[in-house]
Design a protein around this motif. Structure first.
Motif, PDB file in Angstrom:
ATOM      1  N   THR A 114      41.505  69.277  13.163  1.00 58.21           N
ATOM      2  CA  THR A 114      42.425  68.252  12.662  1.00 58.21           C
ATOM      3  C   THR A 114      41.744  66.885  12.638  1.00 58.21           C
ATOM      4  O   THR A 114      41.174  66.478  13.640  1.00 58.21           O
ATOM      5  N   VAL A 142      49.068  72.413  16.351  1.00 59.58           N
ATOM      6  CA  VAL A 142      48.474  71.155  16.809  1.00 59.58           C
ATOM      7  C   VAL A 142      49.515  70.317  17.543  1.00 59.58           C
ATOM      8  O   VAL A 142      49.238  69.767  18.618  1.00 59.58           O
ATOM      9  N   VAL A 199      41.065  62.956  12.999  1.00 56.95           N
ATOM     10  CA  VAL A 199      41.528  61.931  13.933  1.00 56.95           C
ATOM     11  C   VAL A 199      41.315  60.564  13.283  1.00 56.95           C
ATOM     12  O   VAL A 199      40.219  60.268  12.832  1.00 56.95           O
ATOM     13  N   ILE A 245      35.440  65.408  12.271  1.00 54.39           N
ATOM     14  CA  ILE A 245      36.870  65.126  12.480  1.00 54.39           C
ATOM     15  C   ILE A 245      37.187  63.641  12.623  1.00 54.39           C
ATOM     16  O   ILE A 245      38.343  63.250  12.625  1.00 54.39           O
ATOM     17  N   HIS A 290      41.569  72.463  16.581  1.00 55.57           N
ATOM     18  CA  HIS A 290      42.358  72.801  15.389  1.00 55.57           C
ATOM     19  C   HIS A 290      41.757  72.280  14.102  1.00 55.57           C
ATOM     20  O   HIS A 290      42.371  72.415  13.038  1.00 55.57           O
ATOM     21  N   CYS A 331      42.321  68.185  18.713  1.00 56.11           N
ATOM     22  CA  CYS A 331      42.022  68.076  17.279  1.00 56.11           C
ATOM     23  C   CYS A 331      40.748  68.846  16.931  1.00 56.11           C
ATOM     24  O   CYS A 331      40.661  69.455  15.861  1.00 56.11           O
ATOM     25  N   CYS A 338      46.291  64.346   9.334  1.00 58.50           N
ATOM     26  CA  CYS A 338      45.563  63.760  10.481  1.00 58.50           C
ATOM     27  C   CYS A 338      46.491  63.444  11.648  1.00 58.50           C
ATOM     28  O   CYS A 338      47.706  63.396  11.518  1.00 58.50           O
ATOM     29  N   VAL A 339      45.864  63.225  12.783  1.00 60.36           N
ATOM     30  CA  VAL A 339      46.534  62.626  13.933  1.00 60.36           C
ATOM     31  C   VAL A 339      46.036  61.188  14.057  1.00 60.36           C
ATOM     32  O   VAL A 339      44.827  60.959  14.153  1.00 60.36           O
TER      33      VAL A 339
END
Lengths: 476, 476
Positions: free
Chosen positions: A83, A23, A85, A468, A81, A78, A104-105
Motif C-alpha cells: 500500500t 489493510v 504511503v 511504497i 500489503h 503498508c 494510499c494511506v
C-alpha cells in the motif's frame, strides 16, 4: 487521481478504488483507535495540500500516529500489503507533494507536535515533525536562540513539512535554508526500519550524508519522525528599508545594486501592487500605494555596521531609480509590510485558484526574468501577481484565474510552463523552495539531464526498494 | 594491500599483482602520453596519502588527466576491465582514503588545476578539482570575496580532496564546512557518465541533493571533475585573543565559557606545549612557553561589536582559570601562533609516525574527552600531543611513536581505538573532518547502527553498481 487538466476541480475526486479491508484491519490492530481516521469528509480533508491545481485522490485511510513506533507500524503494514504511503505535515505545500494517490494511506504527522529538547550550550533543538515552524522559533527565542528558516507559511507549516521540501523563506538570503539547519533525523525507512541519521555534534563525516539527502526528498526516501536542528544565537534587531519602484524591472535592477554593494541583507523581498491590494482588501492594513512594486530590505549587523548597511541599501534603491526610498522609522509599519508579504498568497487565493510559480534564477537574470513574466502574462492574457525573495533570485509569480473560468485556466497553464522554460533558459531552476511534488515533475525532467534523473531513480530505488513511499511524486 | 598491523611499514608494499596489460594498453590508447604515469618510483609516490598507518598497495597505473573527458575515458576503460579506480587530490589525507588498492588505477586530479571562473555578482567560483585550497582563497580575495573552508592543509590540499572529505578547518566554528559551500559538481559516475549535479542559483530544490551526498563520499560515489563553490564577501579583519592554561581540562572549560557567552568566535583553537615545541624546534618561531595549553580565539564582527566580542572571549578565558589571557596587539605574533597551529602536524611527523585522531564530541563533553585522552595516554604509555578545533568539539590527539618501535606502535593502536570508543560513548563521532578512509572503518561500524550501514551500502551500490569506485574505503 484526478486529471491535472484545466477542468479538474478540487471536489471532483475520482473513485478511490476498492476499500481493501485487510489493510484497514491491520492498521486498526496496530494503532490506538484515535489514530485511525475514517469517514469520507475526514479523508477529503487530508487528501491534498494547497497546490490547487494538482491532482489528488481520496486516501484509503488517514493515520495520525503519536509516536515513531506507530509510524513504523503503519509503514510495516503498508509494506506487507503493498500500500502506498503519503506522509503529510501541515498541508500547506504548494506543489502537491502531500496529495493522496489512489489506494494510499496518508500519514499525518500533525499529532507528533512536541518540542522534545532545546540544548542551550550545543545550540540545537530536537522536535517532532508536527511542530509548527513558528512554535519552534518561539521555543528557541525563549532560550535566547534562533531558528532562522522562515517560510511565509511559518504560522501554519510544520518542521516535518519544511524538512520534506527543504523550505526557504525570507531570511535565507543571509542565513540559508532548512537543509543548512538540519543536523540529524529519525526516520522510518522504505524497508520499515526506524533509524537515526546525522549527528548532534558540530561536525561529523562518518558515512554518507543521508540527512542532507533526506531533506528535500518530499517523503519519497523515508518518513521523518524526529528532527534535530541547529540553532543560532539571537541576532540584533533588524532595520528595514523600503523602496517604491515604477516597474518590476526597475526593482529587479535595484536587487543587483544591493548585491554589487557587498552588503548581505537579512531580507530582500519584492511585492507588487496586486499583492498589496489583495492583502489590503482582506485585512485593511492601510498599505495601498501608488507604487507599482515595493522592495523590502532588511539588515541585521550590529550597531553602527547595521546603520551603514541600511544606508547602503537605501542608496542602492535610489540609484536604481526608486520613486521613493527610506529607512523605516516606524517598526509597526515595517512589520505590517512584512505581514503583507506573508499574507499575499492567501489573500490572492480569495480571488480565485492560484497557480504558484517558484522559479529561481541567477541574480543578474532577475530583471530579465521579471520582464519575461510580464510579457508572458500579457501574451496569454493571464493575471499574474508578483512576489519574490528577490535577493535570492527566487520569484513567485502567482497566476490567478477567475473561479470557474476554464479558458483562463488553460491560458494560465500555458503561461506556467513558459515561465518554467524561461527560467531554465536563463540558467535557473523551476523550484527554488516549494519542491517538485506533482506540479513540477515536467519541470524537473526539462531541467535535469537524463543521466542525473537516472541517478535520482537509482537512489530512490535503493532506499525505497518496494516503491511504497509517496509514489508518483518528484520522479516516477 | 599491506597489513595495518604495527609492523607494517610504508615501503614494504605487497606485490601489486599481475600487470594486466590490456588495461594499460587501453589507457594508453585513451590518453595523451604525458597523462599516463609509469615506473615503480612514480607509482610509489602516488600510492598513499599522509595516513602513515593505513595500508596501501602499488597501483597498476597512475593517470594525470587534464580534462573531464579524459577522466571519463579512464573510468570507462576501468569499467570495461573491472579495474578499481582510486581518485586522488593533493595526497594530504589523514585516513588513507586515497591509498591505492591492489590492481587499481589511481586518478590524480592534480593537473586539473584551473580556476575557471569567479562570478562577483553571483558570488561563486568554478574550479577544477586540482586547485589548491589557498589558490582558490587567493583568487577569491583578489575579487573582494572569500572562500571560508580552511583546513590546516590549505597550502597543499586540493579543493577536490576537500570535497571528497568534506574538509573543515579553523573558521568553520563560525562559517561551516566544505559541504556548506559546494553548490554544484561535475562528476564522472560509477557507470561512466559525465554529469552535472547541483546548481549555480542561490536556491534550488529540483530533485535529490546529490551534491550534498557526493561531498564527503571520499571518491566512492563518483570522480569529481569540476566544483562550483559559493563565496562570501570579504570579512572585517579578525582580532585574536590568546589564553594560557595549566591543563587541557582547564582549557576545555574555557571553551564552554565562550559558548555560553553567546559569542560565536571565528576561530577557537587549542594546542598544547608539545605541538608548540615541535613547531619551534623546526621553524624557530620563538613560540615556546611555559603554558601547558594555549587557546587561540578569534572574532570578526565589525567595529565596536568585534571589540566587545574580543573582550568577552578574554573574560571567558580568565574566568575559566587562564594563567594569562589577553587580546593580541601584535598581528605578527597572532599570525605566528596560527602558523604554529597549521604546522603542528608536519612538525610532529618529524619526530616519528603519527596516528591522527579526529574525534568530535558535544561541546559540554570537551573537558571530559580531553581528560580521557590524557588518561589513555598515561595508561598505554603513549605520547599524545593535542591539537583541537576546540570550539567545534573536534579534537585531534596526535599519537606519536618513535620510529621503528613496534611495541610503541601496538600501544598506540590500542590507545587509538580506546579514544574512538570514548568519543562514541560521549555522544560523539570518530571523524569530524578527516573522513573514514581506511583508518576509521572500524570506527564507522562501531558508531553507526547496522540498518544505517545497510543504507550506506544501498546508496553506494545504486551509484557504483559495478563496485569500481575506491573499493574498500568507507564501507565495504
Amino acid at each position: 487521481m484526478t486529471s491535472p487538466s484545466p477542468t479538474a476541480d478540487r471536489l471532483t475526486t475520482s473513485d478511490p478504488g476498492p476499500r481493501t479491508e485487510p489493510v484497514l484491519q491491520a492498521l486498526a490492530a496496530a494503532l490506538p483507535v484515535e489514530a485511525l481516521v475514517t469517514g469520507d469528509a475526514a479523508l477529503e480533508r487530508y487528501s491534498h495540500d494547497e497546490a490547487e491545481w494538482a491532482p489528488y485522490a481520496l486516501p484509503l485511510a488517514v493515520v495520525r500516529p503519536r509516536t515513531a513506533e506507530q509510524v513504523q507500524a503503519v509503514v510495516r503494514v503498508c509494506l506487507e500489503h503493498g500500500t502506498p504511503v503519503v506522509p503529510r505535515g501541515g498541508g500547506t505545500g504548494l506543489s502537491g507533494g502531500a496529495n493522496a494517490v489512489p489506494g494510499c494511506v496518508v500519514i499525518s504527522l500533525e499529532a507528533m507536535d512536541a518540542v522534545l529538547e532545546i540544548d542551550l550550550l550545543e545550540r540545537y533543538a530536537v522536535v517532532q515533525p508536527g511542530v509548527i515552524n513558528d512554535q519552534l522559533r518561539a521555543a528557541a527565542a525563549e532560550q535566547g536562540l534562533w531558528y532562522p528558516p522562515d517560510p511565509a507559511s511559518a504560522p501554519w507549516s510544520t518542521i516535518g513539512g519544511n524538512v520534506a521540501t527543504n523550505a526557504g523563506g525570507v531570511c535565507c538570503v543571509k542565513y540559508g535554508v532548512t537543509r543548512d539547519y538540519v543536523l540529524g533525523l529519525q526516520v522510518v525507512t522504505g524497508t520499515g526500519e526506524l533509524v537515526r541519521v546525522g549527528r548532534r555534534t558540530a561536525k561529523g563525516v562518518t558515512g554518507y550524508d543521508l540527512t542532507a539527502l533526506l531533506v528535500g526528498s518530499e517523503g519519497t526516501l523515508g518518513v521523518v519522525t524526529e528532527i534535530t536542528v541547529r540553532l543560532r544565537p539571537a541576532r540584533p534587531p533588524e532595520q528595514t528599508v523600503v523602496g517604491f519602484f515604477s516597474s518590476l524591472v526597475a526593482a529587479g535592477e535595484a536587487v543587483g545594486e544591493v548585491v554589487r554593494s557587498g552588503v548581505t541583507p537579512s531580507a530582500l523581498e519584492l511585492l507588487d501592487q496586486q499583492c498589496l491590494r489583495a492583502v489590503d482588501d482582506w485585512k485593511q492594513l492601510g498599505l495601498s500605494t501608488d507604487a507599482a512594486v515595493i522592495l523590502l530590505g532588511r539588515v541585521d549587523s550590529p550597531g553602527a555596521a547595521g546603520d551603514a548597511e541600511a544606508e547602503t541599501v537605501r542608496a542602492c534603491f535610489a540609484a536604481a531609480g526608486a520613486t521613493w526610498a527610506a529607512r523605516s522609522t516606524d517598526p509597526d509599519e515595517a512589520e505590517a509590510l512584512f505581514s503583507a508579504r506573508r499574507l499575499a498568497y492567501p489573500a490572492l487565493e480569495r480571488l480565485g485558484p492560484v497557480l504558484t510559480e517558484d522559479v529561481c534564477v541567477p541574480l543578474r537574470a532577475v530583471p530579465t526574468m521579471l520582464a519575461r513574466i510580464e510579457e508572458v502574462a500579457a501574451r496569454h492574457d493571464v493575471r499574474i501577481a508578483n512576489l519574490a525573495h528577490a535577493g535570492d533570485g527566487n520569484l513567485h509569480p502567482l497566476l490567478v484565474t477567475p473561479p470557474g473560468d476554464d479558458a483562463a485556466r488553460a491560458r494560465a497553464q500555458a503561461a506556467f510552463e513558459e515561465i518554467h522554460a524561461a527560467a531554465i533558459a536563463l540558467g535557473g531552476t523551476v523550484t527554488g523552495e516549494h519542491g517538485v511534488g506533482l506540479l513540477k515533475r515536467g519541470g524537473l525532467q526539462a531541467e535535469t539531464e537524463p543521466a542525473v534523473v537516472a541517478m535520482y531513480r537509482a537512489v530512490r530505488h535503493a532506499l525505497d526498494p518496494h516503491g511504497i513511499l509517496n509514489p508518483g511524486k518528484v520522479v516516477e
